[in-house]
Design a protein around this motif. Sequence first.
Motif, short mmCIF file in Angstrom:
data_model
loop_
_atom_site.label_atom_id
_atom_site.label_comp_id
_atom_site.label_asym_id
_atom_site.label_seq_id
_atom_site.Cartn_x
_atom_site.Cartn_y
_atom_site.Cartn_z
N ASN A 227 -10.33 4.34 -6.23
CA ASN A 227 -9.36 5.00 -5.34
C ASN A 227 -8.00 5.05 -6.03
O ASN A 227 -7.62 4.12 -6.74
N VAL A 228 -7.25 6.12 -5.81
CA VAL A 228 -5.93 6.28 -6.42
C VAL A 228 -4.90 6.45 -5.31
O VAL A 228 -5.02 7.34 -4.47
N ASP A 229 -3.89 5.57 -5.29
CA ASP A 229 -2.82 5.65 -4.31
C ASP A 229 -1.49 5.71 -5.03
O ASP A 229 -1.30 5.07 -6.06
N GLU A 230 -0.54 6.47 -4.47
CA GLU A 230 0.81 6.46 -5.00
C GLU A 230 1.49 5.16 -4.57
O GLU A 230 0.99 4.42 -3.72
N ARG A 231 2.61 4.86 -5.19
CA ARG A 231 3.27 3.57 -5.05
C ARG A 231 3.51 3.16 -3.60
O ARG A 231 3.12 2.06 -3.19
N GLU A 232 4.14 4.01 -2.79
CA GLU A 232 4.50 3.61 -1.43
C GLU A 232 3.29 3.36 -0.56
O GLU A 232 3.27 2.44 0.25
N ARG A 233 2.25 4.17 -0.72
CA ARG A 233 1.02 3.93 0.06
C ARG A 233 0.38 2.60 -0.33
O ARG A 233 -0.06 1.83 0.52
N ALA A 234 0.33 2.33 -1.64
CA ALA A 234 -0.26 1.07 -2.10
C ALA A 234 0.53 -0.12 -1.58
O ALA A 234 -0.05 -1.12 -1.13
N LEU A 235 1.85 -0.03 -1.60
CA LEU A 235 2.67 -1.13 -1.08
C LEU A 235 2.45 -1.32 0.42
O LEU A 235 2.35 -2.45 0.90
N GLY A 236 2.35 -0.21 1.16
CA GLY A 236 2.09 -0.29 2.59
C GLY A 236 0.74 -0.91 2.90
O GLY A 236 0.61 -1.76 3.78
N ASP A 237 -0.28 -0.47 2.16
CA ASP A 237 -1.63 -1.04 2.36
C ASP A 237 -1.65 -2.52 2.03
O ASP A 237 -2.25 -3.33 2.75
N ASN A 238 -0.98 -2.88 0.95
CA ASN A 238 -0.92 -4.29 0.54
C ASN A 238 -0.23 -5.13 1.62
O ASN A 238 -0.70 -6.21 1.98
N ALA A 239 0.87 -4.62 2.16
CA ALA A 239 1.60 -5.35 3.20
C ALA A 239 0.78 -5.50 4.47
O ALA A 239 0.86 -6.51 5.17
N SER A 240 -0.07 -4.51 4.77
CA SER A 240 -0.86 -4.56 6.00
C SER A 240 -1.94 -5.65 5.95
O SER A 240 -2.47 -6.04 6.98
N MET A 241 -2.25 -6.14 4.76
CA MET A 241 -3.28 -7.18 4.62
C MET A 241 -2.73 -8.58 4.85
O MET A 241 -3.49 -9.54 4.84
N GLY A 242 -1.43 -8.69 5.05
CA GLY A 242 -0.84 -10.01 5.27
C GLY A 242 -0.28 -10.60 4.00
O GLY A 242 -0.44 -10.06 2.90
N VAL A 243 0.37 -11.72 4.15
CA VAL A 243 1.07 -12.37 3.05
C VAL A 243 0.10 -13.07 2.11
O VAL A 243 -0.82 -13.75 2.53
#
Length: 78
Positions: free
Chosen positions: A54-70
Amino acid sequence: MTTTHSGTSRNDVRTPATVTEVESAWLAAITKDDEEQRQLMLPDCVIVHGPVGNVDERERALGDNASMGVTVETETAR
């Protein structure tokens, strides 16, 4: 962790000078907030992930990463 590079890099972004510094900076950044990670990424970078590439641009990847928790702990192996 960012370091001042002796030359200018694309988009005049400060970047770590060695692979070891990059790894250390990223491991530290993923245990903090999005801004710490964003500072280590070029504005036009993309992230390739997952079993099918899967290929995500920077902001989407950061958002997805943040949604998974700390992330509270990291570990690497070579």
